[in-house]
Design an enzyme around this catalytic site. Sequence first.
Site, short mmCIF file in Angstrom:
data_model
loop_
_atom_site.label_atom_id
_atom_site.label_comp_id
_atom_site.label_asym_id
_atom_site.label_seq_id
_atom_site.Cartn_x
_atom_site.Cartn_y
_atom_site.Cartn_z
N ASP A 89 -21.83 86.49 12.89
CA ASP A 89 -20.56 86.35 13.59
C ASP A 89 -20.25 84.86 13.62
O ASP A 89 -20.92 84.10 14.33
CB ASP A 89 -20.68 86.91 15.01
CG ASP A 89 -19.39 86.74 15.82
OD1 ASP A 89 -18.44 86.10 15.32
OD2 ASP A 89 -19.35 87.24 16.96
N SER B 240 -4.79 80.13 2.54
CA SER B 240 -3.76 81.14 2.36
C SER B 240 -2.45 80.43 2.05
O SER B 240 -2.30 79.23 2.33
CB SER B 240 -3.61 81.97 3.64
OG SER B 240 -2.42 82.72 3.64
N TYR C 227 -2.52 83.05 13.02
CA TYR C 227 -3.02 83.01 11.64
C TYR C 227 -2.54 81.75 10.91
O TYR C 227 -3.35 81.01 10.34
CB TYR C 227 -2.57 84.26 10.88
CG TYR C 227 -3.08 84.32 9.46
CD1 TYR C 227 -4.38 84.68 9.18
CD2 TYR C 227 -2.25 83.99 8.39
CE1 TYR C 227 -4.87 84.74 7.88
CE2 TYR C 227 -2.71 84.04 7.08
CZ TYR C 227 -4.02 84.42 6.84
OH TYR C 227 -4.49 84.45 5.55
N LYS D 8 -4.67 78.45 9.43
CA LYS D 8 -4.76 78.14 8.00
C LYS D 8 -4.21 76.75 7.69
O LYS D 8 -4.72 76.06 6.78
CB LYS D 8 -4.02 79.20 7.18
CG LYS D 8 -4.69 80.57 7.21
CD LYS D 8 -6.12 80.52 6.66
CE LYS D 8 -6.76 81.89 6.57
NZ LYS D 8 -8.13 81.85 6.02
#
Length: 319
Positions: free
Chosen positions: A83, A164, A176, A180
Amino acid sequence: MFFWVLALLILCGFLWNYKRQLKIADITDKYIFITGCDTGFGNLAARTFDKKGFHVIAACLTESESTALKAETSERLHTVLLDVTDPENVKRTAQWVKNQVGEKGLWGLINNAGVLGVLAPTDWLTVEDYREPIEVNLFGLINVTLNLLPLVKKARGRIINVSSIGGRLAISGGGYTPSKYAVEGFNDSLRRDMKAFGVHVSCIEPGLFKTGLSDPIKATEKKLAIWKHLSPDIKQQYGESYIEKSLDKLKDTTSFVNVDLSLVVECMDHALTSLFPKTRYAAGRDAKTFWIPLSHMPAVLQDFLLLKQKVELANPKAV
């Protein structure tokens, strides 16, 4: 004169392409560590590099996916439960990897683990909605890198960070994209810091791919869960049919989604095995022909094209 210039350009193009095809001599004695191997890019990468002859250490989040991966691969591949948001787990794993690789060090570190989090308009969200993707995609990636960096330096190896097109353009609200964008910044500073040690650092920027991460059903369910708890004012501004219209818009983009995950793994392969790896890799037709070029365009053009894809609000003046 024009002929000689053209001939020179053709020669330069040939030499550049030839340079990109030069590979490292031997991979059978090299160890690589990949995070996020339960599914998607990481899972395919682990299986692909195992077949190529690397000693793969595949980090999985779940026992079931770890077992399934081991059943499909050779004895060279080892799995470990990891993890990336658990500092003690990361530290123990790094020590275990050190014992595995010994004096050879770690040739490749592929930071692939990531989550999408909630994708929704910014004014729907709380800071907690941002926390998970930033913890996994950014702090998890940084922590894994820092703990394994001495082993990569020992091997004068490679670090590959999976970012990404969301690290180039903010397409939707949520954690997100900020995570990134930050990965891109960390990647750049790490790359410059590691040059003196002979460590190559590359960044892969995939476009839209069909993986568990980008499952439209799950994304819609998360959006609906937030919608139910929004204030009446926000719901009035967006309109009761907003999510339904958003889903219709999402269906319109499915034709642009890449289904061949090997496009990303091929970028990883080049970054791992080329004598002259690239600094950045764009993966997917949409990334190469639309998202990356658009990221270099003026903000006014970016806003115009991206806002055309947004659902029109029912009553934005109801504030």
